[in-house]
Design an enzyme around this catalytic site. Structure first.
Site, short mmCIF file in Angstrom:
data_model
loop_
_atom_site.label_atom_id
_atom_site.label_comp_id
_atom_site.label_asym_id
_atom_site.label_seq_id
_atom_site.Cartn_x
_atom_site.Cartn_y
_atom_site.Cartn_z
N ASN A 165 0.86 -1.18 0.00
CA ASN A 165 0.00 0.00 0.00
C ASN A 165 0.90 1.23 0.00
O ASN A 165 1.54 1.54 1.00
CB ASN A 165 -0.88 -0.05 1.26
CG ASN A 165 -1.72 1.20 1.43
OD1 ASN A 165 -1.83 2.02 0.52
ND2 ASN A 165 -2.33 1.34 2.59
N TRP A 166 0.96 1.90 -1.15
CA TRP A 166 1.88 3.04 -1.26
C TRP A 166 1.35 4.29 -0.57
O TRP A 166 2.06 5.28 -0.45
CB TRP A 166 2.14 3.36 -2.74
CG TRP A 166 2.90 2.30 -3.48
CD1 TRP A 166 3.37 1.10 -2.98
CD2 TRP A 166 3.28 2.32 -4.86
NE1 TRP A 166 4.01 0.39 -3.96
CE2 TRP A 166 3.97 1.12 -5.12
CE3 TRP A 166 3.11 3.24 -5.90
CZ2 TRP A 166 4.50 0.81 -6.39
CZ3 TRP A 166 3.63 2.94 -7.15
CH2 TRP A 166 4.32 1.74 -7.39
N LYS A 167 0.09 4.28 -0.19
CA LYS A 167 -0.53 5.45 0.45
C LYS A 167 -0.28 6.71 -0.40
O LYS A 167 -0.28 6.61 -1.62
CB LYS A 167 -0.02 5.61 1.88
CG LYS A 167 -0.11 4.31 2.67
CD LYS A 167 0.17 4.50 4.12
CE LYS A 167 0.15 3.16 4.82
NZ LYS A 167 0.32 3.26 6.25
N HIS B 264 -9.20 0.44 5.40
CA HIS B 264 -7.89 0.71 6.00
C HIS B 264 -8.07 1.68 7.17
O HIS B 264 -8.92 2.57 7.11
CB HIS B 264 -6.94 1.30 4.95
CG HIS B 264 -5.52 1.34 5.44
ND1 HIS B 264 -5.07 2.33 6.27
CD2 HIS B 264 -4.49 0.50 5.25
CE1 HIS B 264 -3.80 2.10 6.55
NE2 HIS B 264 -3.42 0.99 5.96
N GLU C 12 -6.56 4.15 8.01
CA GLU C 12 -6.40 5.56 7.65
C GLU C 12 -7.63 6.10 6.94
O GLU C 12 -7.79 7.32 6.82
CB GLU C 12 -5.11 5.75 6.84
CG GLU C 12 -3.90 5.58 7.74
CD GLU C 12 -2.63 5.20 7.03
OE1 GLU C 12 -2.54 5.36 5.81
OE2 GLU C 12 -1.70 4.71 7.72
N GLU D 2 -4.74 -5.57 10.81
CA GLU D 2 -3.77 -4.49 10.98
C GLU D 2 -4.03 -3.77 12.30
O GLU D 2 -4.84 -2.82 12.35
CB GLU D 2 -3.90 -3.49 9.83
CG GLU D 2 -3.63 -4.09 8.46
CD GLU D 2 -3.07 -3.04 7.53
OE1 GLU D 2 -2.01 -3.29 6.96
OE2 GLU D 2 -3.67 -1.97 7.39
N GLY E 156 2.78 1.95 10.66
CA GLY E 156 3.67 3.08 10.45
C GLY E 156 4.40 3.52 11.70
O GLY E 156 5.01 4.59 11.73
N SER F 155 3.96 -2.43 10.24
CA SER F 155 5.42 -2.39 10.37
C SER F 155 6.10 -3.70 9.94
O SER F 155 7.08 -4.13 10.55
CB SER F 155 5.82 -1.99 11.80
OG SER F 155 5.30 -0.70 12.10
N GLY G 111 3.08 -1.25 4.21
CA GLY G 111 3.07 0.18 3.91
C GLY G 111 4.48 0.66 3.59
O GLY G 111 4.98 0.52 2.48
N GLY G 112 5.15 1.19 4.61
CA GLY G 112 6.46 1.82 4.42
C GLY G 112 7.46 0.98 3.65
O GLY G 112 8.14 1.48 2.74
C1 PEP Z 1 -0.44 -0.21 6.17
O1 PEP Z 1 -0.59 0.96 5.92
O2 PEP Z 1 -1.32 -1.01 5.80
C2 PEP Z 1 0.74 -0.62 6.89
C3 PEP Z 1 0.75 -1.81 7.39
O3 PEP Z 1 1.74 0.30 7.02
P1 PEP Z 1 3.23 0.04 7.62
O4 PEP Z 1 3.72 -1.22 6.96
O5 PEP Z 1 4.01 1.24 7.21
O6 PEP Z 1 3.08 -0.12 9.08
#
Ligand code: PEP
Length: 265
Positions: A10-12, A96, A98, A182, A188, A228, A249-250
């Site tokens: 997920n590039w957000k 999600h 967010e 999640e 994040g 993470s 994500g990251g």
């Molecule tokens: C996400 O946004 O779904 C996520 C898991 O982010 P991160 O890997 O950065 O924690």
């Protein structure tokens, strides 16, 4: 039953069109030989079609980061599932944290009235159904807040989200759906959920699926962990029986890290 691992990035709100294309070009070189893991990237809406062109013919699939439940009309800012499909998507993330407005420093009490995008379990469910109707498969995200975990309410929150988010699918849809566990406090933040605990909660989710759709669906459904995930912890998380992949994500923003997570699966 053995479930094919599924790693989605997920590039957000990251990567311009050219940066996104460069990222998948590099990724193609790194994972060209991978066939036993499903891989998808979810770029921003403005770059999704171009990134889709760049991955044509590769083993990388395309997903949207969200969708609306209506198909067309006066819905400023929204994107219909059929538009994502038209742009080359097979997948779409719904629910999600967010988009549920369940993140950051907003405290739990305020958060319950302050949902940045008006998202709730009902809209997550509507979006998932609209995605199926357009030929997409939803990745349905759920997770508890830190305050909910600390109050000992993790399972209650997850069960309640899942019962509402997954309601009313056909059996065929339930067999296809992907769920992402999640924990909001792990997204994040660099704080990864302990792998045994992540596996346990994914087991709780699988039990809800079993109650709602039966043993065969519970056996087949893929449940990702997200929060993470990094090359250094991916193998441990992905070795757990109830964890069938990762929503990243990251670490999905760097081709070498994302490829390492895919290879760990
Ligand atoms: C996400 O946004 O779904 C996520 C898991 O982010 P991160 O890997 O950065 O924690």
């Amino acid at each position: 039953m053995s479930r094919k691992p599924f790693i989605a990035g997920n590039w957000k709100m990251n990567k311009t069109i050219s940066e996104g294309i460069a990222l998948v070009d590099e990724l193609k070189g790194l994972i060209g030989d991978v066939s036993n893991v499903d891989v998808a990237v979810c770029p921003t809406f403005v770059s999704v079609a171009k990134v889709g062109d760049a991955i044509k013919g590769s083993n990388i699939m395309l997903g949207g980061q969200d969708t609306f439940w209506q198909e067309s009309g006066a819905w400023t800012r929204q994107i219909a599932p059929s538009m994502l499909k038209d742009a080359g998507c097979q997948w779409v993330i719904v629910g999600h944290s967010e988009t549920r407005g369940r993140f950051g420093t907003v405290d739990a009490e305020l958060e319950s009235v302050l949902s940045y995008f008006g998202e709730c379990d009902t809209t997550v469910n509507m979006k998932a159904k609209a995605a199926f109707a357009a030929g997409l498969t939803p990745i349905i995200a759920c997770g508890e807040l830190l305050a909910e975990r600390e109050a000992g309410n993790t399972d209650k929150v997850i069960v309640s989200q899942m019962k509402a988010d997954l309601a009313g699918f056909t059996k065929d849809q339930a067999l296809k759906m992907v769920i992402a566990y999640e924990p909001v406090w792990a997204i994040g933040t660099g704080k990864v959920c302990d792998s045994d605990e992540a596996d346990r909660v994914c087991g709780v989710i699988r039990n809800v699926v079993k109650e709602m759709y039966g043993d065969d669906v519970a056996d087949a459904v893929r449940i990702q962990y997200g929060g993470s995930v990094k090359p250094s912890n991916a193998a441990e998380l992905l070795s757990k029986p109830n964890i069938d992949g990762a929503l990243v994500g990251g670490a999905a923003l760097k081709a070498s890290d994302f490829a390492a997570i895919i290879k760990a699966a």
